[in-house]
Write an enzyme that holds these catalytic residues in place. Structure first.
Site, mmCIF file in Angstrom:
data_model
loop_
_atom_site.group_PDB
_atom_site.id
_atom_site.type_symbol
_atom_site.label_atom_id
_atom_site.label_comp_id
_atom_site.label_asym_id
_atom_site.label_seq_id
_atom_site.Cartn_x
_atom_site.Cartn_y
_atom_site.Cartn_z
ATOM 1 C CG ASN A 9 -1.795 1.216 1.316
ATOM 2 O OD1 ASN A 9 -1.838 2.011 0.379
ATOM 3 N ND2 ASN A 9 -2.498 1.378 2.430
ATOM 4 C CE LYS A 11 -0.541 3.467 4.541
ATOM 5 N NZ LYS A 11 -0.627 3.634 5.985
ATOM 6 C CG HIS A 95 -6.330 2.165 4.612
ATOM 7 N ND1 HIS A 95 -5.962 3.143 5.512
ATOM 8 C CD2 HIS A 95 -5.300 1.290 4.570
ATOM 9 C CE1 HIS A 95 -4.743 2.866 5.966
ATOM 10 N NE2 HIS A 95 -4.320 1.748 5.415
ATOM 11 C CD GLU A 97 -3.456 5.814 6.271
ATOM 12 O OE1 GLU A 97 -3.339 5.820 5.032
ATOM 13 O OE2 GLU A 97 -2.591 5.327 7.034
ATOM 14 C CD GLU A 167 -4.219 -2.171 7.018
ATOM 15 O OE1 GLU A 167 -3.103 -2.464 6.628
ATOM 16 O OE2 GLU A 167 -4.766 -1.088 6.765
ATOM 17 N N GLY A 173 1.339 2.749 10.673
ATOM 18 C CA GLY A 173 2.278 3.871 10.562
ATOM 19 C C GLY A 173 2.887 4.295 11.882
ATOM 20 C CB SER A 212 4.059 -1.083 12.109
ATOM 21 O OG SER A 212 3.596 0.241 12.210
HETATM 22 P P1 PGA Z 1 2.102 0.649 7.698
HETATM 23 O O1 PGA Z 1 0.741 0.811 6.882
HETATM 24 O O2 PGA Z 1 2.733 -0.638 7.261
HETATM 25 O O3 PGA Z 1 2.920 1.856 7.306
HETATM 26 O O4 PGA Z 1 1.746 0.636 9.141
HETATM 27 C C1 PGA Z 1 -0.117 -0.305 6.673
HETATM 28 C C2 PGA Z 1 -1.382 0.175 5.999
HETATM 29 O O5 PGA Z 1 -1.887 1.249 6.333
HETATM 30 O O6 PGA Z 1 -1.916 -0.529 5.124
#
Ligand code: PGA
Length: 249
Positions: A9, A11, A95, A97, A167, A173, A212
């Protein structure tokens, strides 16, 4: 036997040249797609580049979001049909976000899931609890509700052509990964919920973990019985890190 699925991903990151460099490094390394599938979930503007670069490669690609509407006067939106037309296989829906920063409600997520499948895309449905919800002992209730709203909209049969990503919002993140045992417990719960409705579909469904995931934590997570791979954010932007995660299965 479920295949492992590793999805990057990206982003809102990258440029044409950084995408080219990342993919050419990954394409130059040995990779067996026998047991593992890899997909890049990219900003829509990179789709033509992905289409050319990944042609005849073992890698697939997809979008990070789509409109719940088919077409029309929705300035700034991307439809499932457009993603499919650009060669996408997958699209993320729900997601965290999108849910928190862009107000995607459970109902809208369900509509997006439906729109993705109507366009022939495989939705990667994200579910997960916040830290506050986990600390209040609400993890299972939150996830059950997120699943239920989608299931009410599309039915359990739709899960035969979908992926679920667990998630935990507190792990995205933040550098804080769920322990393999914490993640496994939730994956098992998700599979059980779906198994109550259709054991065959639940057994075949890929449930991947995101939050993460790093090269050093990937193998232990992917070794869990109900964890079928990962949705990788930050670590997917670095070719060496992502390659190590691809090989951690
Ligand atoms: P991250 O993001 O690995 O940076 O924590 C995972 C995601 O949001 O899909």
């Amino acid at each position: 036997m479920r295949r492992t699925f590793i999805a990057a991903n990206w982003k809102m990151n990258g440029t044409q040249s950084s995408v080219r460099a990342l993919l050419s490094t990954l394409l130059s390394r040995p990779f067996s797609q026998k047991n593992t599938e890899v997909a890049f979930l990219a900003p829509s503007i990179f789709m033509p580049l992905l289409e050319i670069t990944l042609k005849n490669s073992p890698f697939l690609y997809g979008g990070q979001d789509l409109s719940e509407f088919q077409r029309g006067a929705y300035t700034g939106e991307i439809s499932g049909e457009m993603l499919k037309d650009a060669g996408c296989t997958y699209v993320i829906v729900g997601h965290s976000e999108r849910r928190t920063l862009f107000h995607d409600t459970d109902d809208r997520v369900a509509e997006k899931f439906k729109a993705a499948q109507a366009s022939g895309l495989i939705p990667i449905l994200c579910v997960g609890e916040t830290l506050k919800q986990r600390e209040a002992g609400q993890t299972e209730a939150v996830i059950a509700k997120q699943l239920q709203i989608v299931l009410e909209c599309v039915g359990i049969e739709a899960m035969a052509k979908a992926v679920i990503a667990y998630e935990p919002v507190w792990a995205i993140g933040t550098g804080q990964t769920a322990t393999p045992a914490q993640a496994q417990a939730v994956h098992q719960f998700i599979r059980k919920q779906l198994s109550n409705l259709n054991p065959t579909i639940a057994h075949a469904l890929q449930i991947i973990y995101g939050g993460s995931v790093k090269p050093d934590s990937a193998a232990d997570l992917f070794a869990q019985a109900d964890i079928d791979g990962g949705l990788i954010g930050g670590a997917s932007l670095n070719a060496d890190d992502f390659y190590r995660i691809m090989c951690a299965t």
